[in-house]
Design a protein around this motif. Structure first.
Motif, short mmCIF file in Angstrom:
data_model
loop_
_atom_site.label_atom_id
_atom_site.label_comp_id
_atom_site.label_asym_id
_atom_site.label_seq_id
_atom_site.Cartn_x
_atom_site.Cartn_y
_atom_site.Cartn_z
N SER A 90 14.07 13.89 49.37
CA SER A 90 13.06 14.34 48.41
C SER A 90 12.37 13.19 47.70
O SER A 90 11.36 13.40 47.02
N ASP A 91 12.88 11.95 47.83
CA ASP A 91 12.27 10.81 47.17
C ASP A 91 11.25 10.10 48.05
O ASP A 91 10.79 9.00 47.71
N VAL A 92 10.87 10.72 49.17
CA VAL A 92 9.93 10.07 50.07
C VAL A 92 8.55 9.94 49.44
O VAL A 92 7.77 9.04 49.79
N SER A 93 8.22 10.82 48.49
CA SER A 93 6.90 10.78 47.86
C SER A 93 6.87 9.88 46.62
O SER A 93 5.82 9.78 45.97
N SER A 94 7.97 9.25 46.29
CA SER A 94 8.01 8.40 45.11
C SER A 94 7.21 7.13 45.34
O SER A 94 7.38 6.43 46.35
N VAL A 95 6.33 6.81 44.39
CA VAL A 95 5.51 5.61 44.49
C VAL A 95 6.29 4.37 44.06
O VAL A 95 6.15 3.29 44.63
N THR A 96 7.14 4.52 43.08
CA THR A 96 7.88 3.37 42.55
C THR A 96 8.99 2.91 43.47
O THR A 96 9.39 1.74 43.44
N ASP A 97 9.52 3.81 44.31
CA ASP A 97 10.61 3.46 45.21
C ASP A 97 10.14 3.30 46.65
O ASP A 97 10.90 3.54 47.61
N ALA A 98 8.89 2.93 46.85
CA ALA A 98 8.36 2.77 48.20
C ALA A 98 9.11 1.67 48.94
O ALA A 98 9.40 0.60 48.39
N ALA A 99 9.43 1.94 50.21
CA ALA A 99 10.28 1.02 50.98
C ALA A 99 9.50 -0.07 51.69
O ALA A 99 10.10 -1.05 52.15
N GLY A 100 8.20 0.08 51.84
CA GLY A 100 7.44 -0.90 52.61
C GLY A 100 6.27 -1.47 51.84
O GLY A 100 6.08 -1.20 50.64
N GLN A 101 5.47 -2.24 52.53
CA GLN A 101 4.26 -2.82 51.96
C GLN A 101 3.09 -1.87 52.18
O GLN A 101 3.09 -1.08 53.12
N PRO A 102 2.06 -1.96 51.34
CA PRO A 102 0.91 -1.06 51.51
C PRO A 102 0.21 -1.26 52.84
O PRO A 102 0.00 -2.39 53.30
#
Length: 335
Positions: A90-102
């Motif tokens: 459910s945290d896939v949409s979190s902006v602060t916890d993004a796993a990669g680079q833009p």
């Protein structure tokens, strides 16, 4: 006296024998009826007919190869949507916890690349299927429900009521559906309920027209006149006789409208009229447009959600055409 006695005995013996045979036959019939069990009641017979009808429907549906392909695709999307909390979290949409680079391109760690915030685009597409499918289903059910009620009542009551309802239906038919949906979504709060309502209340006229035509055809049959002569009221006629006969048409129309509802939801979300707090396929396309993915050539940001919308819409259309051809073989829909 001997002759009399013999005749009397012979007569009595004959009567006893016939009585014993009748009793034996009755006992045998009773034993057979007990072995066969009690006769099925009306509800049991009704459910038996429904199961047989469902089995016949499935046998005929399996002969439509395009319908099976669409059903398999929908099953895969439904499975992905239901298992999204377990597969992508459910945290896939979190902006602060993004796993990669833009705006990273596709790689082994990110098969579909990342978005403008560095979030996994594959996880976003899978999570967005929950919203897009849910909104499409709810909007289609609302649209078909309104159209079925209007069509059945207008075909049953006739007179001034039917005239008024059909003129309202004609007004909705000539007005652009997307424009009406945009107007409703603009004046109301931005939420999923608003999107469902905007799509549902603007796409029902086609269903109403079809159901009214079918209702007029059903009510011209002799058994409707017999039901009225026996004292059947309006509600009894519509619910027990008309509605079961128009339900196959309603079912086929529902499967066809779902694809249009999903496309309408994606359009509203792409225009920025959806709920900004949830992830949907149309919302992903709108984010890609704002990030300049078109001009910068970031195709992985545009293709996956757009392809998902196209595949689901096509799958529902294939299923709808298959259902329509099974329920009404005279349409001549190709397999």
């Amino acid at each position: 006296m001997t002759a009399d006695t013999t005749g009397t005995g012979r007569s009595a013996g004959t009567e006893d024998t016939s009585g014993s045979g009748a009793a034996a036959g009755g006992a045998e019939a009773s034993a057979v009826s007990r072995a066969a069990g009690p006769a099925p009641g009306p509800r049991s017979l009704a459910w038996r007919r429904r199961r047989a009808s469902a089995a016949r429907f499935w046998r005929e549906y399996r002969r439509r190869r395009a319908g099976l392909v669409g059903l398999a695709a929908l099953a895969l999307f439904a499975l992905a949507a239901l298992t999204a909390p377990l597969t992508v979290g459910s945290d896939v949409s979190s902006v602060t916890d993004a796993a990669g680079q833009p705006l990273q391109g596709p790689s082994g760690h990110f098969p579909l690349g990342t978005d403008q915030f560095g979030r996994n685009l594959l996880g976003l597409v899978v999570w967005g299927s929950r919203v897009s499918l849910l909104v499409g289903l709810l909007a289609a059910v609302l649209s078909v429900a309104i159209g079925a009620v209007v069509g059945v009542t207008a075909g049953h009551f006739r007179g001034w009521y039917a005239t008024v309802m059909m003129r309202i239906t004609d007004w909705f038919l000539v007005m652009p559906t997307l424009v009406l949906a945009i107007a409703l979504a603009t004046v109301m709060s931005r939420s999923l309920g608003t999107v469902v309502l905007a799509i549902g209340v603007t796409t029902w006229p086609t269903t109403a027209r079809l159901v009214r035509a079918q209702t007029l055809a059903v009510e011209s049959r002799p058994y409707i006149e017999r039901a009225k002569a026996l004292g059947g009221g309006h509600w009894h006629i519509m619910s027990r006789h008309v509605l079961p006969n128009v339900m196959p048409l309603v079912l086929a129309q529902t499967t066809l409208i779902i694809s249009s509802a999903i496309l309408a939801e994606a359009t509203l979300a792409f225009l920025g009229l959806g709920d900004p707090t949830v992830v949907s396929w149309g919302g992903l396309l709108q984010d890609a447009r704002e990030a300049g993915a078109v001009s910068s050539g970031d195709w992985w940001y545009l293709v996956p959600p757009g392809l998902a919308i196209a595949v689901v819409a096509l799958a529902f259309t294939l299923c709808g055409r298959a259902v329509e051809s099974v329920l009404n073989p005279r349409l001549g829909v190709s397999r």
